[in-house]
Scaffold this motif. Structure first.
Motif, mmCIF file in Angstrom:
data_model
loop_
_atom_site.group_PDB
_atom_site.id
_atom_site.type_symbol
_atom_site.label_atom_id
_atom_site.label_comp_id
_atom_site.label_asym_id
_atom_site.label_seq_id
_atom_site.Cartn_x
_atom_site.Cartn_y
_atom_site.Cartn_z
ATOM 1 N N PHE A 114 0.869 -1.178 0.000
ATOM 2 C CA PHE A 114 0.000 0.000 0.000
ATOM 3 C C PHE A 114 0.904 1.225 0.000
ATOM 4 O O PHE A 114 1.198 1.837 1.024
ATOM 5 N N PRO A 121 -7.530 0.379 -2.679
ATOM 6 C CA PRO A 121 -8.237 -0.147 -1.505
ATOM 7 C C PRO A 121 -9.247 -1.249 -1.832
ATOM 8 O O PRO A 121 -9.493 -2.119 -1.007
ATOM 9 N N TYR A 152 -5.501 6.729 -0.565
ATOM 10 C CA TYR A 152 -5.734 6.050 0.719
ATOM 11 C C TYR A 152 -6.209 6.980 1.831
ATOM 12 O O TYR A 152 -6.764 6.510 2.823
ATOM 13 N N LYS A 156 -9.960 6.389 3.136
ATOM 14 C CA LYS A 156 -10.246 5.542 1.956
ATOM 15 C C LYS A 156 -9.690 4.138 2.142
ATOM 16 O O LYS A 156 -10.307 3.165 1.699
ATOM 17 N N LEU A 157 -8.527 4.032 2.796
ATOM 18 C CA LEU A 157 -7.966 2.691 2.981
ATOM 19 C C LEU A 157 -8.410 2.068 4.302
ATOM 20 O O LEU A 157 -9.012 0.989 4.310
#
Ligand SMILES: C[S@@+](CC[C@H](N)C(=O)[O-])C[C@H]1O[C@@H](n2cnc3c(N)ncnc32)[C@H](O)[C@@H]1O
Length: 195
Positions: A114, A121, A152, A156-157
């Protein structure tokens, strides 16, 4: 105290081409084919570069593997394995990674993937599909990307992870931080159990 900048923050110099390889790998605007070619070209220097920058992702991941991947007959997926540093660090243990693609796994880990221009995601949807109930999913990543990477940040992640928890598909086992992940950057580690 200000954190030591990560390698990609350093200026390129004529004598050290590591920062340019690093920066290229996390830069956008490349097709999947181009990204694969970049990693192919970097493969024989990747481990050496990362070691020289003090990257400890594989060591951290091995520690969690030993803690959570207990079944010696289990089938575990190293998602985004790259040059396979986890297999190397783990060579003396009994945990086996499958290099063949299987339909389902007893556990999955994702270390150092990541980062900008890498996993989206929504890959967790695939992980939900392929990891068996009772299996462990753990992620080791640079904490800075949770706030600094637009793909992210703002939940969002970690929000994508939390969605699986809210839907009753995953249970959060632990979320913790480890220092000295990459120079002075901090690692964020998420461990989930699939229900
Ligand atoms: C920074 S490397 C990390 C490699 C290794 N896990 C480590 O800790 O050293 C990121 C890896 O993610 C892989 N990768 C990037 N995008 C991916 C995708 N969409 N699906 C699977 N792997 C991907 C790359 O090929 C690369 O090996």
């Amino acid at each position: 105290m200000t954190a030591e900048p990560a390698p990609f923050d350093h200026e390129d110099t004529n004598t050290d081409d590591r920062p340019s390889r690093f920066k290229k790998s996390i830069s956008g605007g490349f097709s999947v084919t181009e990204k694969v070619a970049q990693y192919d070209a970097w493969a024989n220097k990747y481990d050496e570069d990362m070691r020289s920058y003090g990257y400890t992702g594989p060591e951290i991941a091995v520690e969690y593997m030993k803690r959570y991947f207990k079944d010696t007959n289990g089938k575990y997926l190293d998602c985004g394995a790259g040059t396979g540093p986890l297999g190397v660090h783990n060579v003396k243990s009994t945990i086996t990674f499958f290099s063949r693609i299987l339909d389902t796994y007893d556990g999955l880990l994702c270390c150092g993937c990541f980062v900008p221009s890498h996993l989206e995601p929504d890959c967790v949807e695939d992980w939900c599909r392929i990891v068996k109930p009772g299996g462990i999913v753990f992620i080791v990543m640079n904490q800075r990307w949770l706030s600094q990477e637009p793909a992210y940040n703002e939940g969002k992640l970690d929000g994508a992870f939390q969605k699986r928890v809210d839907e009753g598909k995953w249970e959060l086992v632990v979320r913790e931080q480890r220092d000295k992940y990459l120079t002075e950057n901090v690692a964020e580690v998420f461990v989930f159990k699939v229900k």
